[in-house]
Design an enzyme around this catalytic site. Sequence first.
Site, PDB file in Angstrom:
ATOM      1  N   ASN A  50       0.842  -1.182   0.000  1.00  8.18           N
ATOM      2  CA  ASN A  50       0.000   0.000   0.000  1.00  8.18           C
ATOM      3  C   ASN A  50       0.885   1.242   0.000  1.00  8.18           C
ATOM      4  O   ASN A  50       1.955   1.268   0.607  1.00  8.18           O
ATOM      5  CB  ASN A  50      -0.979   0.004   1.188  1.00  8.18           C
ATOM      6  CG  ASN A  50      -0.328  -0.016   2.546  1.00  8.18           C
ATOM      7  OD1 ASN A  50       0.693  -0.660   2.752  1.00  8.18           O
ATOM      8  ND2 ASN A  50      -0.930   0.661   3.509  1.00  8.18           N
ATOM      9  N   GLU A  52       0.239   5.181   0.649  1.00 10.50           N
ATOM     10  CA  GLU A  52      -0.695   6.226   1.036  1.00 10.50           C
ATOM     11  C   GLU A  52      -0.267   7.572   0.477  1.00 10.50           C
ATOM     12  O   GLU A  52       0.892   7.770   0.108  1.00 10.50           O
ATOM     13  CB  GLU A  52      -0.803   6.299   2.566  1.00 10.50           C
ATOM     14  CG  GLU A  52      -1.413   5.061   3.163  1.00 10.50           C
ATOM     15  CD  GLU A  52      -1.553   5.113   4.664  1.00 10.50           C
ATOM     16  OE1 GLU A  52      -2.226   4.225   5.205  1.00 10.50           O
ATOM     17  OE2 GLU A  52      -0.989   6.021   5.309  1.00 10.50           O
ATOM     18  N   CYS A  61      -3.902   0.450  -2.708  1.00 13.13           N
ATOM     19  CA  CYS A  61      -3.750  -0.725  -1.852  1.00 13.13           C
ATOM     20  C   CYS A  61      -2.714  -1.690  -2.428  1.00 13.13           C
ATOM     21  O   CYS A  61      -2.419  -1.677  -3.626  1.00 13.13           O
ATOM     22  CB  CYS A  61      -5.090  -1.443  -1.724  1.00 13.13           C
ATOM     23  SG  CYS A  61      -6.398  -0.447  -1.005  1.00 13.13           S
ATOM     24  N   GLU A  63      -2.940  -4.902  -2.935  1.00 19.80           N
ATOM     25  CA  GLU A  63      -3.478  -5.859  -3.900  1.00 19.80           C
ATOM     26  C   GLU A  63      -3.531  -5.248  -5.296  1.00 19.80           C
ATOM     27  O   GLU A  63      -3.175  -5.901  -6.285  1.00 19.80           O
ATOM     28  CB  GLU A  63      -4.895  -6.288  -3.493  1.00 19.80           C
ATOM     29  CG  GLU A  63      -4.962  -6.928  -2.127  1.00 19.80           C
ATOM     30  CD  GLU A  63      -5.242  -5.956  -0.990  1.00 19.80           C
ATOM     31  OE1 GLU A  63      -5.926  -6.360  -0.042  1.00 19.80           O
ATOM     32  OE2 GLU A  63      -4.788  -4.795  -1.041  1.00 19.80           O
ATOM     33  N   CYS A  93     -10.090  -4.735   0.504  1.00 17.79           N
ATOM     34  CA  CYS A  93     -11.220  -3.805   0.604  1.00 17.79           C
ATOM     35  C   CYS A  93     -12.155  -4.046  -0.589  1.00 17.79           C
ATOM     36  O   CYS A  93     -11.847  -4.830  -1.492  1.00 17.79           O
ATOM     37  CB  CYS A  93     -10.716  -2.362   0.619  1.00 17.79           C
ATOM     38  SG  CYS A  93     -10.070  -1.775  -0.966  1.00 17.79           S
ATOM     39  N   CYS A  96     -10.583  -3.373  -4.040  1.00 20.00           N
ATOM     40  CA  CYS A  96      -9.622  -4.416  -4.424  1.00 20.00           C
ATOM     41  C   CYS A  96     -10.325  -5.710  -4.807  1.00 20.00           C
ATOM     42  O   CYS A  96      -9.904  -6.399  -5.733  1.00 20.00           O
ATOM     43  CB  CYS A  96      -8.621  -4.661  -3.306  1.00 20.00           C
ATOM     44  SG  CYS A  96      -7.439  -3.304  -3.142  1.00 20.00           S
TER      45      CYS A  96
END
Length: 139
Positions: A50, A52, A61, A63, A93, A96
């Site tokens: 990830n 940010e 993210c 994934e 999430c 994803c």
Amino acid sequence: MDNNSETNISNKELFRMAVEAEKNSYAPFSNFHVGAALLSKDGKVFTGVNVENSSLGGTICAERTACTKAVSEGTREFTKIAISGNGGEAWPCGICRQFLYEFAPDIRVITGPDEDHLMDMSLGDALPHGFRLESCDNE
């Protein structure tokens, strides 16, 4: 990307790769570091973390990072993905789940509190009735 000669990588090995990738995560806002290891049908593993961003909407993210790396290198068929969050359990999430479903609705999702207590779930169970291009009437 790591090239592997075998497509039969164990869930534990794949999870270890996710934990290792997690070390490169950039999470100054949430402090929730995530790593992912995505196994392709031909045995290649693509890792992601990830990343940010202060705009929050620009955050990506782990994934999707792994999947984007794979697709950008010409790979679009996947069998499983292992995800680690701060060294333990982390589920994809909603974004994803849909992102992965586009390429691999039957992919297995591997996560757990540690490598000795892994859970294995199909993406279809995590995202019932996911949307795919085939769902559109393109006539």
